[in-house]
Design a protein around this motif. Structure first.
Motif, PDB file in Angstrom:
ATOM      1  N   CYS A  84       0.848  -1.190   0.000  1.00 29.93           N
ATOM      2  CA  CYS A  84       0.000   0.000   0.000  1.00 29.93           C
ATOM      3  C   CYS A  84       0.881   1.237   0.000  1.00 29.93           C
ATOM      4  CB  CYS A  84      -0.916   0.011   1.223  1.00 29.93           C
ATOM      5  SG  CYS A  84      -2.010   1.456   1.280  1.00 29.93           S
ATOM      6  N   CYS A  85       0.732   2.053  -1.027  1.00 29.77           N
ATOM      7  CA  CYS A  85       1.524   3.276  -1.154  1.00 29.77           C
ATOM      8  C   CYS A  85       0.600   4.486  -1.170  1.00 29.77           C
ATOM      9  CB  CYS A  85       2.363   3.244  -2.431  1.00 29.77           C
ATOM     10  SG  CYS A  85       3.566   1.903  -2.509  1.00 29.77           S
ATOM     11  N   SER A  86       0.435   5.110  -0.010  1.00 32.43           N
ATOM     12  CA  SER A  86      -0.373   6.333   0.111  1.00 32.43           C
ATOM     13  C   SER A  86      -1.732   6.201  -0.562  1.00 32.43           C
ATOM     14  CB  SER A  86       0.384   7.534  -0.469  1.00 32.43           C
ATOM     15  OG  SER A  86       1.560   7.770   0.251  1.00 32.43           O
ATOM     16  N   GLY A  87      -2.445   5.126  -0.244  1.00 31.68           N
ATOM     17  CA  GLY A  87      -3.795   4.945  -0.769  1.00 31.68           C
ATOM     18  C   GLY A  87      -3.871   4.192  -2.078  1.00 31.68           C
ATOM     19  N   HIS A  88      -2.747   3.726  -2.610  1.00 32.95           N
ATOM     20  CA  HIS A  88      -2.726   2.939  -3.843  1.00 32.95           C
ATOM     21  C   HIS A  88      -2.212   1.544  -3.518  1.00 32.95           C
ATOM     22  CE1 HIS A  88      -3.227   6.298  -6.870  1.00 32.95           C
ATOM     23  NE2 HIS A  88      -3.073   6.942  -5.729  1.00 32.95           N
ATOM     24  N   LEU A  89      -2.992   0.523  -3.849  1.00 34.64           N
ATOM     25  CA  LEU A  89      -2.628  -0.859  -3.550  1.00 34.64           C
ATOM     26  C   LEU A  89      -2.003  -1.502  -4.780  1.00 34.64           C
ATOM     27  CD1 LEU A  89      -2.765  -2.923  -1.254  1.00 34.64           C
ATOM     28  CD2 LEU A  89      -4.941  -3.718  -2.203  1.00 34.64           C
ATOM     29  N   TYR A  90      -0.791  -2.028  -4.609  1.00 37.39           N
ATOM     30  CA  TYR A  90      -0.063  -2.655  -5.709  1.00 37.39           C
ATOM     31  C   TYR A  90       0.111  -4.146  -5.445  1.00 37.39           C
ATOM     32  CZ  TYR A  90       1.275   2.069  -7.194  1.00 37.39           C
ATOM     33  OH  TYR A  90       1.261   3.375  -7.614  1.00 37.39           O
ATOM     34  N   ASN A  91       0.051  -4.935  -6.522  1.00 39.72           N
ATOM     35  CA  ASN A  91       0.330  -6.369  -6.460  1.00 39.72           C
ATOM     36  C   ASN A  91       1.769  -6.586  -6.910  1.00 39.72           C
ATOM     37  OD1 ASN A  91       0.509  -9.188  -6.934  1.00 39.72           O
ATOM     38  ND2 ASN A  91      -1.719  -9.289  -7.161  1.00 39.72           N
ATOM     39  N   LEU A  92       2.591  -7.158  -6.014  1.00 41.99           N
ATOM     40  CA  LEU A  92       4.020  -7.312  -6.288  1.00 41.99           C
ATOM     41  C   LEU A  92       4.392  -8.715  -6.740  1.00 41.99           C
ATOM     42  CD1 LEU A  92       5.512  -5.401  -3.213  1.00 41.99           C
ATOM     43  CD2 LEU A  92       4.658  -4.484  -5.362  1.00 41.99           C
ATOM     44  N   THR A  93       3.411  -9.503  -7.157  1.00 38.32           N
ATOM     45  CA  THR A  93       3.696 -10.887  -7.538  1.00 38.32           C
ATOM     46  C   THR A  93       4.764 -10.954  -8.624  1.00 38.32           C
ATOM     47  OG1 THR A  93       1.411 -11.489  -7.004  1.00 38.32           O
ATOM     48  CG2 THR A  93       2.684 -13.044  -8.337  1.00 38.32           C
ATOM     49  N   HIS A  94       4.655 -10.092  -9.637  1.00 33.52           N
ATOM     50  CA  HIS A  94       5.620 -10.111 -10.741  1.00 33.52           C
ATOM     51  C   HIS A  94       6.979  -9.560 -10.336  1.00 33.52           C
ATOM     52  CE1 HIS A  94       4.018  -6.057 -10.687  1.00 33.52           C
ATOM     53  NE2 HIS A  94       4.982  -5.649 -11.493  1.00 33.52           N
ATOM     54  N   LEU A  95       7.062  -8.961  -9.138  1.00 35.00           N
ATOM     55  CA  LEU A  95       8.330  -8.416  -8.656  1.00 35.00           C
ATOM     56  C   LEU A  95       8.905  -9.249  -7.515  1.00 35.00           C
ATOM     57  CD1 LEU A  95       7.274  -4.655  -8.557  1.00 35.00           C
ATOM     58  CD2 LEU A  95       8.690  -5.759 -10.290  1.00 35.00           C
ATOM     59  N   SER A  96       8.313 -10.413  -7.278  1.00 40.69           N
ATOM     60  CA  SER A  96       8.725 -11.299  -6.179  1.00 40.69           C
ATOM     61  C   SER A  96       8.644 -10.596  -4.832  1.00 40.69           C
ATOM     62  CB  SER A  96      10.159 -11.811  -6.410  1.00 40.69           C
ATOM     63  OG  SER A  96      10.239 -12.502  -7.634  1.00 40.69           O
ATOM     64  N   GLY A  97       7.728  -9.643  -4.734  1.00 40.14           N
ATOM     65  CA  GLY A  97       7.509  -8.947  -3.471  1.00 40.14           C
ATOM     66  C   GLY A  97       8.542  -7.893  -3.147  1.00 40.14           C
ATOM     67  N   LYS A  98       9.439  -7.577  -4.097  1.00 44.47           N
ATOM     68  CA  LYS A  98      10.517  -6.626  -3.821  1.00 44.47           C
ATOM     69  C   LYS A  98      10.266  -5.296  -4.523  1.00 44.47           C
ATOM     70  CE  LYS A  98      13.982 -10.252  -3.203  1.00 44.47           C
ATOM     71  NZ  LYS A  98      15.268 -10.805  -3.685  1.00 44.47           N
ATOM     72  N   ALA A  99       9.873  -4.315  -3.766  1.00 45.51           N
ATOM     73  CA  ALA A  99       9.673  -2.949  -4.258  1.00 45.51           C
ATOM     74  C   ALA A  99       9.363  -2.084  -3.052  1.00 45.51           C
ATOM     75  CB  ALA A  99       8.538  -2.888  -5.275  1.00 45.51           C
ATOM     76  N   GLU A 100       9.537  -0.790  -3.189  1.00 43.38           N
ATOM     77  CA  GLU A 100       9.204   0.108  -2.093  1.00 43.38           C
ATOM     78  C   GLU A 100       8.404   1.289  -2.608  1.00 43.38           C
ATOM     79  OE1 GLU A 100      12.614   3.049  -0.975  1.00 43.38           O
ATOM     80  OE2 GLU A 100      13.497   1.043  -1.067  1.00 43.38           O
ATOM     81  N   CYS A 101       7.738   1.952  -1.683  1.00 42.10           N
ATOM     82  CA  CYS A 101       6.861   3.060  -2.044  1.00 42.10           C
ATOM     83  C   CYS A 101       7.652   4.355  -2.178  1.00 42.10           C
ATOM     84  CB  CYS A 101       5.778   3.255  -0.983  1.00 42.10           C
ATOM     85  SG  CYS A 101       4.627   1.880  -0.812  1.00 42.10           S
ATOM     86  N   CYS A 102       7.160   5.195  -3.058  1.00 37.74           N
ATOM     87  CA  CYS A 102       7.633   6.576  -3.161  1.00 37.74           C
ATOM     88  C   CYS A 102       6.376   7.423  -3.298  1.00 37.74           C
ATOM     89  CB  CYS A 102       8.554   6.761  -4.360  1.00 37.74           C
ATOM     90  SG  CYS A 102       9.230   8.438  -4.485  1.00 37.74           S
ATOM     91  N   GLY A 103       5.833   7.843  -2.160  1.00 38.68           N
ATOM     92  CA  GLY A 103       4.525   8.493  -2.185  1.00 38.68           C
ATOM     93  C   GLY A 103       3.484   7.481  -2.613  1.00 38.68           C
ATOM     94  N   ASN A 104       2.692   7.810  -3.649  1.00 40.61           N
ATOM     95  CA  ASN A 104       1.701   6.856  -4.143  1.00 40.61           C
ATOM     96  C   ASN A 104       2.199   6.086  -5.357  1.00 40.61           C
ATOM     97  OD1 ASN A 104       1.579   8.777  -6.165  1.00 40.61           O
ATOM     98  ND2 ASN A 104      -0.419   9.569  -5.575  1.00 40.61           N
ATOM     99  N   LEU A 105       3.500   6.208  -5.648  1.00 42.57           N
ATOM    100  CA  LEU A 105       4.099   5.470  -6.757  1.00 42.57           C
ATOM    101  C   LEU A 105       4.937   4.316  -6.221  1.00 42.57           C
ATOM    102  CD1 LEU A 105       5.264   8.467  -8.986  1.00 42.57           C
ATOM    103  CD2 LEU A 105       3.138   7.162  -9.164  1.00 42.57           C
ATOM    104  N   LEU A 106       5.289   3.379  -7.117  1.00 42.01           N
ATOM    105  CA  LEU A 106       6.060   2.203  -6.737  1.00 42.01           C
ATOM    106  C   LEU A 106       7.461   2.302  -7.335  1.00 42.01           C
ATOM    107  CD1 LEU A 106       5.445  -0.421  -5.131  1.00 42.01           C
ATOM    108  CD2 LEU A 106       5.149  -1.563  -7.334  1.00 42.01           C
ATOM    109  N   LEU A 107       8.458   2.281  -6.472  1.00 41.24           N
ATOM    110  CA  LEU A 107       9.856   2.322  -6.906  1.00 41.24           C
ATOM    111  C   LEU A 107      10.338   0.890  -7.060  1.00 41.24           C
ATOM    112  CD1 LEU A 107      12.326   4.213  -7.385  1.00 41.24           C
ATOM    113  CD2 LEU A 107      12.890   3.868  -4.975  1.00 41.24           C
TER     114      LEU A 107
END
Length: 463
Positions: A276-299
């Motif tokens: 969950c990134c500032s009100g935006h829900l992302y599915n990280l399955t294709h990233l193997s669960g590795k990513a971090e939030c930058c505001g409401n965007l996904l880094l």
């Protein structure tokens, strides 16, 4: 799954200001509107670039300015007229399109600027000029002093014994007359209810205002500002049972799907493939669960960098010799950074922060296995390059061992420039590293909500 919150319109196209900019109906991708300016129809970063006559140029210095379509440095040159650049000289100034020596010439409007010798008639003599510009003592003030006994309502004065002021509007005063925002009403009025600064008319008798919402006994649906009173709760346009469901921005969800909201959706915080990134829900399955939030965007890759402060988190394309300073991304040959404050004096060998502060939500559940505490900044003092912070431990516990650390006061020394600012009265999440030294982790936190979230998530995970 990604929500549509925080969308703006650029012409007929929607975009996110956190990752794009709109200039004259055209979208520039990859540069947030929060840190950009427009040069015609293209966005640019004014920290490291400058717009001259519709062209974007790379800054050579923080003292660079435009002179027509060209860039010049205010420390070494002057711009006369619209596009003439001259080398700076002592006692020289601009007169129209050229420069002149102030010691022997003056600039006359005749009607266009003309350089003439000081002895000519258009130029004021030094004594006359001094007489006209010197302050005349004892001259009367240009504006009368206000009468302190007068009260102002909007643009009018009024007598509080006869009138009352409601947000800039005057009404006849009475012991039974009350203000409701900019309106007035009397306690004896029928079917009138003031709720959250708004005066509602024709409201059924026995209606109540609770939490900014009007409860009406006869109403059994959740419509507009009214909702049922007999123990039912509203979520959007329908009632819901808070024992079995959770309401997220007007959408009801079964608690079996999760206990935390992310915008209008619910999610299970134990699921490592949901972020969950500032009100935006992302599915990280294709990233193997590795990513971090930058505001409401996904880094999600090393070609981008996230710069964040307590007010904004902005994503940038990575560039050589650029670093973060709060939510700004600056060129180290132009600027330096100290405690998240930019300075127009580059310092190539200065220390820089190796990490950025994150919102508490972005640190969970990683923090569940560490010794962390909420520390309130009680006092800050500066000594040379060191910032000494006195912390009051608000809540401190080792989530792994449940051993509460006893000392409620901590003295922390930080390198002033390489650490983000720490404000008096604000509370932050800290970690005690293997040396026992506190390390600042989070942006300022909300004590009630954030302590509950950390405790609930970590202990439920542990159990």
């Amino acid at each position: 799954m990604e929500g549509s919150h925080h969308l703006h319109w650029c012409g007929n196209v929607s975009y996110k200001v956190s990752g794009s900019s709109c200039c004259n109906g055209n979208i520039t991708l990859g540069l947030s509107q929060l840190v950009a300016d427009c040069c015609g129809s293209v966005a640019y970063n004014p920290l490291n670039e400058i717009c001259c006559n519709g062209s974007i140029l790379t800054r050579s210095s923080t003292y660079a300015k435009c002179c027509g379509k060209d860039m010049y440095l205010t420390t070494t040159h002057v711009c006369c007229g619209k596009n003439n650049i001259f080398q700076w000289k002592e006692n020289h100034s601009c007169c129209g399109e050229k420069t002149y020596d102030e010691t022997i010439h003056c600039c006359c409007s005749n009607p266009t600027p003309v350089v003439k010798h000081k002895n000519e008639t258009c130029c004021l003599k030094a004594k006359d000029h001094d007489k006209k510009t010197e302050h005349q003592p004892g001259s009367p003030p240009t504006r009368p002093l206000p009468i302190l006994s007068d009260l102002i309502c909007g643009s009018e004065t009024y007598n509080p014994h006869k009138q009352m002021c409601c947000s800039g509007n005057l009404y006849k005063a009475s012991a039974l007359t009350k203000c409701c925002g900019g309106d007035a009403y009397t306690l004896s009025d029928d079917n009138v209810l003031c709720c959250n600064g708004i005066l509602h008319l024709n409201v059924p008798e026995q209606s109540e205002c609770v939490g900014g919402v009007i409860y009406t006994p006869a109403n059994t649906t959740c419509q507009m500002s009214t909702r049922p009173r007999l123990g039912e709760h509203c979520c959007g346009g329908q009632t819901f049972n808070p024992r079995t469901h959770i309401c997220c921005n007007g959408h009801s969800h079964n608690k079996m799907n999760g206990h935390f909201c992310c915008g209008s959706e619910v999610y299970d915080h134990h699921n490592q493939f949901l972020k969950c990134c500032s009100g935006h829900l992302y599915n990280l399955t294709h990233l193997s669960g590795k990513a971090e939030c930058c505001g409401n965007l996904l880094l999600q890759n090393n070609k981008k960098i996230c710069c964040s402060s307590s007010t904004n988190s902005i994503m940038y394309e990575t560039k050589p010799n650029h670093h973060c300073c709060g939510h700004y991304y600056y060129n180290t040959s132009l600027w330096s950074c100290c405690a998240e404050r930019l300075k127009p004096t580059p310092k190539p060998n200065s220390l820089r922060a190796e990490y950025r502060l994150k919102p508490l939500r972005d640190l969970i559940p990683e923090m569940c296995n560490k010794t962390v505490f909420f520390g309130k900044v009680e006092s800050v003092a500066l000594e040379n390059d060191m910032r000494h912070v006195l912390l009051k431990v608000v809540w401190q516990v080792n989530m792994k061992s449940e051993k509460v650390i006893k000392d409620p006061w901590l003295h922390v020394s930080l390198d002033h420039c390489s650490f983000p600012a720490t404000d008096n009265g604000k509370t932050y999440l800290w970690e005690k590293n293997h040396n026992g030294k506190p390390v600042l982790l989070s942006q300022p936190v909300d004590l009630t909500a954030d302590i509950y979230m950390l405790y609930y998530v970590c202990y439920q995970k542990k159990g």
